[in-house]
Design a protein around this motif. Sequence first.
Motif, PDB file in Angstrom:
ATOM      1  N   ASP A 126      -7.045 108.524  48.303  1.00  0.00           N
ATOM      2  CA  ASP A 126      -5.769 108.886  48.900  1.00  0.00           C
ATOM      3  C   ASP A 126      -4.629 108.007  48.400  1.00  0.00           C
ATOM      4  N   ARG A 127      -3.402 108.389  48.801  1.00  0.00           N
ATOM      5  CA  ARG A 127      -2.206 107.732  48.296  1.00  0.00           C
ATOM      6  C   ARG A 127      -2.168 106.249  48.646  1.00  0.00           C
ATOM      7  N   ASN A 128      -2.628 105.881  49.811  1.00  0.00           N
ATOM      8  CA  ASN A 128      -2.641 104.497  50.248  1.00  0.00           C
ATOM      9  C   ASN A 128      -3.647 104.350  51.381  1.00  0.00           C
ATOM     10  N   ARG A 142     -14.038 110.601  51.020  1.00  0.00           N
ATOM     11  CA  ARG A 142     -12.830 110.524  50.191  1.00  0.00           C
ATOM     12  C   ARG A 142     -12.764 109.190  49.456  1.00  0.00           C
ATOM     13  N   VAL A 143     -13.889 108.774  48.915  1.00  0.00           N
ATOM     14  CA  VAL A 143     -13.992 107.510  48.183  1.00  0.00           C
ATOM     15  C   VAL A 143     -14.471 107.812  46.762  1.00  0.00           C
ATOM     16  N   ASN A 144     -13.870 107.138  45.802  1.00  0.00           N
ATOM     17  CA  ASN A 144     -14.321 107.221  44.407  1.00  0.00           C
ATOM     18  C   ASN A 144     -15.211 106.031  44.096  1.00  0.00           C
ATOM     19  N   TYR A 145     -16.270 106.274  43.328  1.00  0.00           N
ATOM     20  CA  TYR A 145     -17.148 105.181  42.922  1.00  0.00           C
ATOM     21  C   TYR A 145     -17.624 105.431  41.498  1.00  0.00           C
ATOM     22  N   GLY A 146     -17.976 104.364  40.826  1.00  0.00           N
ATOM     23  CA  GLY A 146     -18.407 104.491  39.439  1.00  0.00           C
ATOM     24  C   GLY A 146     -18.422 103.141  38.762  1.00  0.00           C
ATOM     25  N   LEU A 147     -18.258 103.151  37.440  1.00  0.00           N
ATOM     26  CA  LEU A 147     -18.321 101.935  36.630  1.00  0.00           C
ATOM     27  C   LEU A 147     -17.116 101.875  35.717  1.00  0.00           C
ATOM     28  N   LYS A 148     -16.520 100.686  35.651  1.00  0.00           N
ATOM     29  CA  LYS A 148     -15.372 100.467  34.778  1.00  0.00           C
ATOM     30  C   LYS A 148     -15.620  99.226  33.928  1.00  0.00           C
ATOM     31  N   VAL A 149     -15.258  99.319  32.652  1.00  0.00           N
ATOM     32  CA  VAL A 149     -15.350  98.178  31.748  1.00  0.00           C
ATOM     33  C   VAL A 149     -13.980  97.957  31.129  1.00  0.00           C
ATOM     34  N   ARG A 162     -10.409 100.141  27.606  1.00  0.00           N
ATOM     35  CA  ARG A 162     -10.835 100.448  28.973  1.00  0.00           C
ATOM     36  C   ARG A 162     -11.679 101.714  28.968  1.00  0.00           C
ATOM     37  N   PHE A 163     -12.794 101.629  29.654  1.00  0.00           N
ATOM     38  CA  PHE A 163     -13.648 102.799  29.855  1.00  0.00           C
ATOM     39  C   PHE A 163     -14.034 102.854  31.322  1.00  0.00           C
ATOM     40  N   SER A 164     -13.866 104.026  31.933  1.00  0.00           N
ATOM     41  CA  SER A 164     -14.307 104.179  33.312  1.00  0.00           C
ATOM     42  C   SER A 164     -14.935 105.550  33.489  1.00  0.00           C
ATOM     43  N   GLY A 165     -16.080 105.555  34.159  1.00  0.00           N
ATOM     44  CA  GLY A 165     -16.747 106.780  34.551  1.00  0.00           C
ATOM     45  C   GLY A 165     -16.811 106.818  36.062  1.00  0.00           C
ATOM     46  N   GLN A 166     -16.317 107.888  36.652  1.00  0.00           N
ATOM     47  CA  GLN A 166     -16.106 107.917  38.097  1.00  0.00           C
ATOM     48  C   GLN A 166     -16.748 109.139  38.732  1.00  0.00           C
ATOM     49  N   LEU A 167     -17.383 108.923  39.903  1.00  0.00           N
ATOM     50  CA  LEU A 167     -17.948 109.990  40.715  1.00  0.00           C
ATOM     51  C   LEU A 167     -17.316 109.903  42.098  1.00  0.00           C
ATOM     52  N   GLY A 168     -17.776 110.750  42.999  1.00  0.00           N
ATOM     53  CA  GLY A 168     -17.251 110.707  44.356  1.00  0.00           C
ATOM     54  C   GLY A 168     -16.236 111.810  44.598  1.00  0.00           C
ATOM     55  N   PHE A 169     -15.148 111.485  45.308  1.00  0.00           N
ATOM     56  CA  PHE A 169     -14.133 112.471  45.671  1.00  0.00           C
ATOM     57  C   PHE A 169     -13.499 113.091  44.420  1.00  0.00           C
ATOM     58  N   THR A 170     -13.213 112.264  43.423  1.00  0.00           N
ATOM     59  CA  THR A 170     -12.689 112.731  42.142  1.00  0.00           C
ATOM     60  C   THR A 170     -13.622 112.262  41.043  1.00  0.00           C
ATOM     61  N   LYS A 171     -14.197 113.190  40.315  1.00  0.00           N
ATOM     62  CA  LYS A 171     -15.042 112.847  39.180  1.00  0.00           C
ATOM     63  C   LYS A 171     -14.161 112.754  37.941  1.00  0.00           C
ATOM     64  N   ASP A 198     -12.101 116.160  37.620  1.00  0.00           N
ATOM     65  CA  ASP A 198     -12.247 117.402  38.393  1.00  0.00           C
ATOM     66  C   ASP A 198     -12.401 117.059  39.861  1.00  0.00           C
ATOM     67  N   GLN A 199     -11.937 117.994  40.703  1.00  0.00           N
ATOM     68  CA  GLN A 199     -11.900 117.750  42.146  1.00  0.00           C
ATOM     69  C   GLN A 199     -12.349 118.993  42.902  1.00  0.00           C
ATOM     70  N   ARG A 200     -13.042 118.755  44.015  1.00  0.00           N
ATOM     71  CA  ARG A 200     -13.453 119.832  44.901  1.00  0.00           C
ATOM     72  C   ARG A 200     -12.547 119.965  46.118  1.00  0.00           C
ATOM     73  N   THR A 201     -11.753 118.943  46.356  1.00  0.00           N
ATOM     74  CA  THR A 201     -10.745 118.972  47.414  1.00  0.00           C
ATOM     75  C   THR A 201      -9.424 118.524  46.812  1.00  0.00           C
ATOM     76  N   ILE A 202      -8.394 119.339  46.968  1.00  0.00           N
ATOM     77  CA  ILE A 202      -7.116 118.994  46.348  1.00  0.00           C
ATOM     78  C   ILE A 202      -5.971 119.231  47.321  1.00  0.00           C
ATOM     79  N   PRO A 203      -4.873 118.470  47.190  1.00  0.00           N
ATOM     80  CA  PRO A 203      -3.664 118.796  47.958  1.00  0.00           C
ATOM     81  C   PRO A 203      -3.002 120.025  47.347  1.00  0.00           C
ATOM     82  N   ILE A 204      -2.598 120.970  48.157  1.00  0.00           N
ATOM     83  CA  ILE A 204      -2.013 122.201  47.642  1.00  0.00           C
ATOM     84  C   ILE A 204      -0.557 122.379  48.056  1.00  0.00           C
ATOM     85  N   LYS A 205      -0.094 121.620  49.048  1.00  0.00           N
ATOM     86  CA  LYS A 205       1.287 121.681  49.488  1.00  0.00           C
ATOM     87  C   LYS A 205       1.488 120.593  50.538  1.00  0.00           C
TER      88      LYS A 205
END
Length: 477
Positions: A126-128, A142-149, A162-171, A198-205
Amino acid sequence: MRYSKVTVFLFLFFYLHTVNGQDTSYQPINPATPERIKVNNIYIIGNEKTQKNIILRELDFVTDYYYDWETFMGILKADELKIYNLRLFNEVTITPLVTGPEEVEILISVKERWYILPSLIFELADRNFAEWWTNQNRDWSRVNYGLKVNHSNVGGRNEKFRFSGQLGFTKGLDILYSKPYIDRQQKHGLSFQLTYADQRTIPIKSRFNRQVFFTNENEDVLRKNFSSALRYTFRRTFYNFHLMTFGFSRTWVNPEVFEQSPTYFRHEGNELNYLFFQYSFRHDKRDNIAYATSGELLQLTGTKYGLLPKEDLNELELNLIANRYVPLSDRWHVATGLTASWFLGANQPYTLVRGIGYNPNFIRGYELNVIEGQQLYVHKNSIRYKLMDVSVDLSRYLPSDQFNTLPFKMYFSGNFDHGKVVDRNRIPENMRLANKYLFGYGAGIDIVGFYDSVIRFEYSLNNQGEGNFFFNFKAPF
């Protein structure tokens, strides 16, 4: 040029006991300050990995040239800050060693950071923090998790990878490589970035100045975004940068999104493809990029979305950032910053919607809201008092130079922000806050710690009579 500790010891021993071949054992330890000086040599210690030319690039003086002493000391102070703001070193010290009536040797001592930082991604989507805690009811999905180098000093040349691979709310996947200098004069640089999400839940308005999110029954992917960009950087002087970015963006949206928000895109079809070009001028003379207490930042940016006649988008965006940081004493300073943004068109696809509430455009006290429109003006102000400034020596427990010093600064801040969003569409359910003068005020504690990390605890109220406690991980401006 790199020197061992033994070499430096011998150099200092020679300096303290000999000047121009004469024994000075019985002379005063502190020689008289000269009216003018000439630099004979520049020595650098502590740069085990960083190449010497990266440090020398930040120096505003040369050898074999005479400087007024007071002017020269001001140059050394500014050069210390420039080298520190490379964000390659935990500590930077420049020491002039007087070796003759009007001659000095310069000793630059640095303590390098740890440059390769693999880390786990665990962050809110989320925004904050306040948005997640209050509006989204602390939903852990609504949490993102993964690995960042991150490698912040590839080859010792200040190149970034920088390389990051992310799963969770936003892949997502993010790859960035930046080379600050591609020429011998160290003025021209290039960088490349590739992102996918890619996202399965998105803000639309937005409705009643809050984001409205959509997820379909099958929890299908609703949005996919791919973008790539090539950036050219020209550093004309120490503090002035010109940046030109050419890129491509492709966004695919599930057709079900348009059933909920028919104007999500402003054209037919469920794909948005366009080329874009961005130019920025950046003047950055802050003492600390992560948390400034003196100096200024000015950035002017123009972005053209859609470069070809038949593209899905034809829009122009202009942005302004103007911040000033004024020290009042050793402990007090004032920070003030103006942000403005303009879209020339009346309607934008929702993927480009801007407004107050989207980082970095916020008014303290309105963190729970989004106020969307085509124009925004935000003026943020803080007066800060330094409560604590200590550095803890951990060398007994951590022998590594990159981690054995723990800096800790704490500031009390009094804050007042105000601004306005102009929405030409005048959406009725958002008119409570859109097209109105808004302000917020409060107080907080700012903590600046290891590797320039920032944590803020604030309590803010707004002119709607609403108050709340807010928690953030970045300086407000």
